[in-house]
Write a protein that holds these residues in place. Structure first.
Motif, PDB file in Angstrom:
ATOM      1  N   TYR A  65      36.119  37.567  41.768  1.00 13.18           N
ATOM      2  CA  TYR A  65      36.614  38.922  42.002  1.00 13.18           C
ATOM      3  C   TYR A  65      36.390  39.260  43.464  1.00 13.18           C
ATOM      4  O   TYR A  65      35.243  39.382  43.896  1.00 13.18           O
ATOM      5  N   ASN A  66      37.456  39.368  44.202  1.00 15.97           N
ATOM      6  CA  ASN A  66      37.378  39.685  45.635  1.00 15.97           C
ATOM      7  C   ASN A  66      36.432  38.774  46.406  1.00 15.97           C
ATOM      8  O   ASN A  66      35.463  39.236  46.994  1.00 15.97           O
ATOM      9  N   GLY A  70      41.455  39.769  38.489  1.00 13.15           N
ATOM     10  CA  GLY A  70      42.153  40.910  39.086  1.00 13.15           C
ATOM     11  C   GLY A  70      41.681  41.265  40.488  1.00 13.15           C
ATOM     12  O   GLY A  70      41.548  42.448  40.806  1.00 13.15           O
ATOM     13  N   SER A  71      41.449  40.277  41.314  1.00 12.23           N
ATOM     14  CA  SER A  71      40.998  40.557  42.684  1.00 12.23           C
ATOM     15  C   SER A  71      42.023  41.411  43.416  1.00 12.23           C
ATOM     16  O   SER A  71      43.216  41.258  43.240  1.00 12.23           O
ATOM     17  N   ARG A  72      41.501  42.316  44.258  1.00 16.07           N
ATOM     18  CA  ARG A  72      42.392  43.177  45.023  1.00 16.07           C
ATOM     19  C   ARG A  72      42.650  42.616  46.416  1.00 16.07           C
ATOM     20  O   ARG A  72      43.478  43.133  47.148  1.00 16.07           O
ATOM     21  N   ASP A  73      41.891  41.609  46.798  1.00 14.43           N
ATOM     22  CA  ASP A  73      42.115  41.024  48.122  1.00 14.43           C
ATOM     23  C   ASP A  73      42.990  39.772  47.968  1.00 14.43           C
ATOM     24  O   ASP A  73      43.666  39.609  46.964  1.00 14.43           O
ATOM     25  N   ARG A 121      44.433  41.830  35.049  1.00 14.79           N
ATOM     26  CA  ARG A 121      43.753  42.910  35.784  1.00 14.79           C
ATOM     27  C   ARG A 121      42.271  42.562  35.849  1.00 14.79           C
ATOM     28  O   ARG A 121      41.880  41.493  35.396  1.00 14.79           O
ATOM     29  N   ASN A 122      41.457  43.466  36.383  1.00 14.19           N
ATOM     30  CA  ASN A 122      40.023  43.221  36.406  1.00 14.19           C
ATOM     31  C   ASN A 122      39.427  43.539  35.041  1.00 14.19           C
ATOM     32  O   ASN A 122      39.408  44.696  34.612  1.00 14.19           O
TER      33      ASN A 122
END
Ligand code: UDP
Ligand code: MG
Length: 340
Positions: free
Chosen positions: A11-12, A43-46, A69-70
């Motif tokens: 995650y990120n 669901g990483s946002r980066d 998603r996360n």
């Protein structure tokens, strides 16, 4: 040649991924096992996913499960375990706090015939005193209250034999307190020690509030003692009330009626009200979790996978089959298929 799977929730972690992959691949080449590295993108946002896809393009060992998603680390790990095909499966964090060098020692113990090999960390430099104390307190509570004690300082970094992974995959619960589940399944256990490194880059994804909820999830999914406790508290309160009533009756008979009593009345009322609300809250905790379990939603949803061969996919029954009953998140089906 036996296959070794490495399952890593991500995650990120865009900055750390290249380092992680490099040191993992270096270590894995030294073992005499074939290996697959399953990166579960939670669901990483980066740009983690892009970095992973880039890595997978040049290294066939690297496979990616991209969740929709996360879902949280526990679900990411559950997803990884569903997709892992290895005879032995190592679960580890993606932030380099779990040194890949330890893997060879885990394998050694596995070859000696242990089914679950924990990596126990001896130093936890990164954490604050308060966090350490709270974690010690949690283990104390957990191990006193539940019938499946979990060893302290272990749990996130471990090797599981195929049999154990299959067992975990058949567990139907939605509430995934993995540390507890790893302990609950039993099997022959062993451990190795290692020194935990500090997080190389980025920051921990756990706030105190998240940890508190995590602790509640853990406790409530492994013990119903808090529920039972209220019967005893009720009994005790009733007993005290009876004694007090007896005292009041006798006193009134002997000394006559005595009007003042506002203070004692209000104190007793507020206290009993408080106790009742707490007990309702505890029941609510369990009821809420029961509700989540009953809904039977899949544990996780997969957006796409990368690097899995057709044969793997046939077994894992990947998301290409849509979100119907046979989705990999719907545990039972997968469990059955694997035992065919
Ligand atoms: N992680 C995840 N989903 C989340 C939070 C974390 O998959 O919602 C992953 C994260 O990328 C890392 C591992 O879980 O690989 C452990 O996370 P972290 O280092 O933040 O936890 P800590 O080491 O502080 O317990
Ligand atoms: Mg960490």
């Amino acid at each position: 040649m036996d296959l070794l799977s490495i399952v890593i929730p991500v995650y990120n972690e865009e900055q750390l991924l290249p380092h992680l992959a490099a040191s993992l691949l270096r270590i894995l080449r030294k073992t005499d096992l074939a290996s697959e590295i399953i990166l579960v993108n939670d669901g990483s946002r980066d740009a983690s996913l892009e970095v992973m896809v880039g890595l997978a393009a040049s290294h066939p060992e690297i496979k990616i499960v991209d969740l929709s998603r996360n879902f949280g680390k526990e679900y990411a790990v559950s997803a990884g375990l569903r997709f892992a095909r290895g005879e032995a499966v190592v679960v580890m964090d993606g932030d380099l706090q779990h040194p890949p060098e330890v893997i060879s020692r885990l394998i050694e113990k596995w070859r000696e015939g242990h089914d679950v090999v924990y990596a126990r960390h001896v130093a936890r430099r990164e954490e604050s005193r308060m966090k350490k104390m709270l974690s010690a307190l949690f283990y104390l509570f957990f191990n006193r209250l539940t019938e499946t004690p979990i060893p302290q300082n272990v749990g996130d970094f471990l090797l599981l034999d195929r049999r154990v992974v299959d067992s975990i995959n058949t567990l139907p619960e939605r509430n995934r307190f993995m540390k507890g589940l790893f302990a609950w399944v039993g099997f022959r256990r062993s451990e190795v020690e290692y020194e935990q490194a500090e997080r190389a880059l980025g920051s921990s994804k756990w706030s105190l509030w998240k940890l508190w909820n995590f602790a509640l999830d853990g406790l409530t999914s492994f013990t119903t003692l808090p529920l039972r406790l209220w019967s005893y508290i009720g009994l005790l309160v009733s007993l005290l009330a009876m004694l007090y009533a007896l005292y009041l009756v006798l006193r009134t008979l002997i000394l006559g009626v005595d009007v003042p009593g506002f203070a004692s009345l209000i104190v007793v009322m507020l206290m009993l009200g408080g106790i009742q609300l707490i007990s309702l809250g505890v029941i609510g905790e369990y009821l809420g979790r029961l509700y989540h379990e009953v809904k039977q939603r899949p544990l996780f949803l997969v957006r796409r996978t990368y690097g899995f061969t057709e044969a793997d996919e046939g077994q894992a029954d990947p998301p290409s089959s849509g979100l119907g009953a046979k989705h990999p998140g719907a545990g039972e089906q997968i469990g059955e298929e694997r035992h065919q």
